[in-house]
Design a protein around this motif. Structure first.
Motif, PDB file in Angstrom:
ATOM      1  N   TRP A 107       0.833  -1.202   0.000  1.00 15.82           N
ATOM      2  CA  TRP A 107       0.000   0.000   0.000  1.00 15.82           C
ATOM      3  C   TRP A 107       0.869   1.254   0.000  1.00 15.82           C
ATOM      4  N   MET A 108       1.945   1.224   0.789  1.00 19.52           N
ATOM      5  CA  MET A 108       2.865   2.358   0.843  1.00 19.52           C
ATOM      6  C   MET A 108       3.484   2.598  -0.531  1.00 19.52           C
ATOM      7  N   MET A 109       3.983   1.537  -1.141  1.00 21.45           N
ATOM      8  CA  MET A 109       4.638   1.697  -2.443  1.00 21.45           C
ATOM      9  C   MET A 109       3.650   2.136  -3.526  1.00 21.45           C
TER      10      MET A 109
ATOM     11  N   LYS B   2      17.026  10.625   3.662  1.00 18.79           N
ATOM     12  CA  LYS B   2      16.489   9.850   4.781  1.00 18.79           C
ATOM     13  C   LYS B   2      14.971   9.879   4.680  1.00 18.79           C
ATOM     14  N   PRO B   3      14.296   8.920   5.307  1.00 19.52           N
ATOM     15  CA  PRO B   3      12.837   8.855   5.154  1.00 19.52           C
ATOM     16  C   PRO B   3      12.114  10.151   5.496  1.00 19.52           C
ATOM     17  N   SER B   4      12.574  10.879   6.497  1.00 24.20           N
ATOM     18  CA  SER B   4      11.883  12.111   6.891  1.00 24.20           C
ATOM     19  C   SER B   4      11.956  13.185   5.809  1.00 24.20           C
ATOM     20  N   ASP B   5      12.916  13.073   4.886  1.00 20.28           N
ATOM     21  CA  ASP B   5      12.998  14.042   3.796  1.00 20.28           C
ATOM     22  C   ASP B   5      11.715  14.019   2.953  1.00 20.28           C
ATOM     23  N   ALA B   6      11.108  12.849   2.823  1.00 19.65           N
ATOM     24  CA  ALA B   6       9.894  12.732   2.019  1.00 19.65           C
ATOM     25  C   ALA B   6       8.732  13.483   2.649  1.00 19.65           C
ATOM     26  N   ASP B   7       8.772  13.694   3.965  1.00 17.00           N
ATOM     27  CA  ASP B   7       7.696  14.445   4.626  1.00 17.00           C
ATOM     28  C   ASP B   7       7.617  15.876   4.097  1.00 17.00           C
ATOM     29  N   GLN B   8       8.722  16.393   3.607  1.00  9.37           N
ATOM     30  CA  GLN B   8       8.745  17.767   3.093  1.00  9.37           C
ATOM     31  C   GLN B   8       8.149  17.869   1.694  1.00  9.37           C
ATOM     32  N   GLY B   9       8.268  16.797   0.899  1.00  4.66           N
ATOM     33  CA  GLY B   9       7.883  16.909  -0.502  1.00  4.66           C
ATOM     34  C   GLY B   9       6.670  16.109  -0.926  1.00  4.66           C
ATOM     35  N   LEU B  10       6.140  15.263  -0.052  1.00  2.00           N
ATOM     36  CA  LEU B  10       4.999  14.426  -0.426  1.00  2.00           C
ATOM     37  C   LEU B  10       3.783  14.767   0.427  1.00  2.00           C
TER      38      LEU B  10
ATOM     39  N   GLN C  72       2.316   9.962   3.107  1.00  3.44           N
ATOM     40  CA  GLN C  72       3.327   9.648   4.116  1.00  3.44           C
ATOM     41  C   GLN C  72       2.770   8.845   5.292  1.00  3.44           C
ATOM     42  N   TRP C  73       1.479   8.959   5.556  1.00  2.02           N
ATOM     43  CA  TRP C  73       0.884   8.204   6.663  1.00  2.02           C
ATOM     44  C   TRP C  73       1.106   6.711   6.492  1.00  2.02           C
ATOM     45  N   LYS C  74       1.034   6.220   5.272  1.00  2.00           N
ATOM     46  CA  LYS C  74       1.269   4.783   5.023  1.00  2.00           C
ATOM     47  C   LYS C  74       2.722   4.422   5.336  1.00  2.00           C
ATOM     48  N   ALA C  75       3.639   5.291   4.934  1.00  2.04           N
ATOM     49  CA  ALA C  75       5.060   5.053   5.199  1.00  2.04           C
ATOM     50  C   ALA C  75       5.346   5.103   6.695  1.00  2.04           C
ATOM     51  N   HIS C  76       4.728   6.049   7.388  1.00  2.00           N
ATOM     52  CA  HIS C  76       4.926   6.143   8.836  1.00  2.00           C
ATOM     53  C   HIS C  76       4.409   4.884   9.520  1.00  2.00           C
ATOM     54  N   ASN C  77       3.252   4.385   9.066  1.00  7.91           N
ATOM     55  CA  ASN C  77       2.717   3.182   9.695  1.00  7.91           C
ATOM     56  C   ASN C  77       3.592   1.975   9.395  1.00  7.91           C
TER      57      ASN C  77
ATOM     58  N   TRP D 269      -6.367   2.983  10.566  1.00  7.30           N
ATOM     59  CA  TRP D 269      -6.683   4.326  11.054  1.00  7.30           C
ATOM     60  C   TRP D 269      -5.570   5.314  10.691  1.00  7.30           C
ATOM     61  N   GLN D 270      -4.330   4.926  10.953  1.00  8.35           N
ATOM     62  CA  GLN D 270      -3.214   5.834  10.674  1.00  8.35           C
ATOM     63  C   GLN D 270      -3.074   6.102   9.191  1.00  8.35           C
ATOM     64  N   ALA D 271      -3.302   5.102   8.373  1.00  9.77           N
ATOM     65  CA  ALA D 271      -3.113   5.252   6.932  1.00  9.77           C
ATOM     66  C   ALA D 271      -4.238   6.014   6.253  1.00  9.77           C
ATOM     67  N   THR D 272      -5.369   6.190   6.944  1.00  8.59           N
ATOM     68  CA  THR D 272      -6.510   6.843   6.304  1.00  8.59           C
ATOM     69  C   THR D 272      -6.937   8.130   7.012  1.00  8.59           C
ATOM     70  N   VAL D 273      -7.356   8.050   8.257  1.00  7.84           N
ATOM     71  CA  VAL D 273      -7.875   9.202   9.000  1.00  7.84           C
ATOM     72  C   VAL D 273      -6.767   9.876   9.796  1.00  7.84           C
ATOM     73  N   ASN D 274      -6.034   9.082  10.537  1.00  3.01           N
ATOM     74  CA  ASN D 274      -4.847   9.484  11.298  1.00  3.01           C
ATOM     75  C   ASN D 274      -5.116  10.506  12.398  1.00  3.01           C
ATOM     76  N   LYS D 275      -6.323  10.509  12.950  1.00  3.96           N
ATOM     77  CA  LYS D 275      -6.568  11.353  14.118  1.00  3.96           C
ATOM     78  C   LYS D 275      -5.833  10.717  15.289  1.00  3.96           C
ATOM     79  N   VAL D 276      -4.936  11.467  15.895  1.00  9.44           N
ATOM     80  CA  VAL D 276      -3.986  10.914  16.857  1.00  9.44           C
ATOM     81  C   VAL D 276      -4.669  10.376  18.112  1.00  9.44           C
TER      82      VAL D 276
END
Length: 146
Positions: A22-24, A45-53, A58-63, A108-115
């Motif tokens: 799903w992430m890919m 590094k993985p966090s670099d993608a948080d700036q550009g995507l 990114q929620w899928k990658a974080h999960n 939840w994290q990959a879709t809604v992600n309410k903490v």
């Protein structure tokens, strides 16, 4: 006969692979749309993608990263429980609860992600992990253990 606790272990491994796919499937097209060329990336590094995507991508990658963290303890404790012959009954049920909670956490994290709800799911799964760890300790350190 195998230990029943191995079934939820295999299911969580399979779920982790679902999250990888799903992430890919979302991340690679988002990278292309953002003009990111994998062939030109060096030393990122993985966090670099948080700036550009987009954050939803990114929620899928974080999960997926989360599934590489605490569940490693789950796998280890389940192996201890299986090896001590205590992987059926209540321990298998607790392991299934852990897996169900982790899958719910992923969706939840990959879709809604309410903490707030994500934290509740994480905390509940952590309690299941604590219970499994206590049961593994009781099996390993029991005076009846051979």
């Amino acid at each position: 006969m195998h230990s029943e606790i191995l079934k939820p272990v295999v299911v969580l491994i399979a779920w982790t692979l679902v999250m990888l796919i799903w992430m890919m499937a979302t991340r690679l097209p988002a990278m292309k749309a953002s003009g990111i060329d994998l062939g030109k990336l060096v030393g990122s590094k993985p966090s670099d993608a948080d700036q550009g995507l987009p954050r939803e991508v990114q929620w899928k990658a974080h999960n997926y990263n989360h599934l590489m963290e605490q569940p490693t303890l789950f796998y280890a404790v389940c192996m201890v429980i299986a090896l001590t012959g205590t992987g059926n009954g209540v321990n298998a049920w607790i392991a299934w609860a852990y897996v169900g909670l982790r899958i719910a956490h992923s969706v939840w994290q990959a879709t809604v992600n309410k903490v707030s709800l994500r934290f509740v799911l994480f905390f509940a799964s952590s309690l299941a992990l604590v219970a499994l760890t206590l049961h593994a300790a009781m099996a390993v350190f029991s005076s009846h253990a051979g």
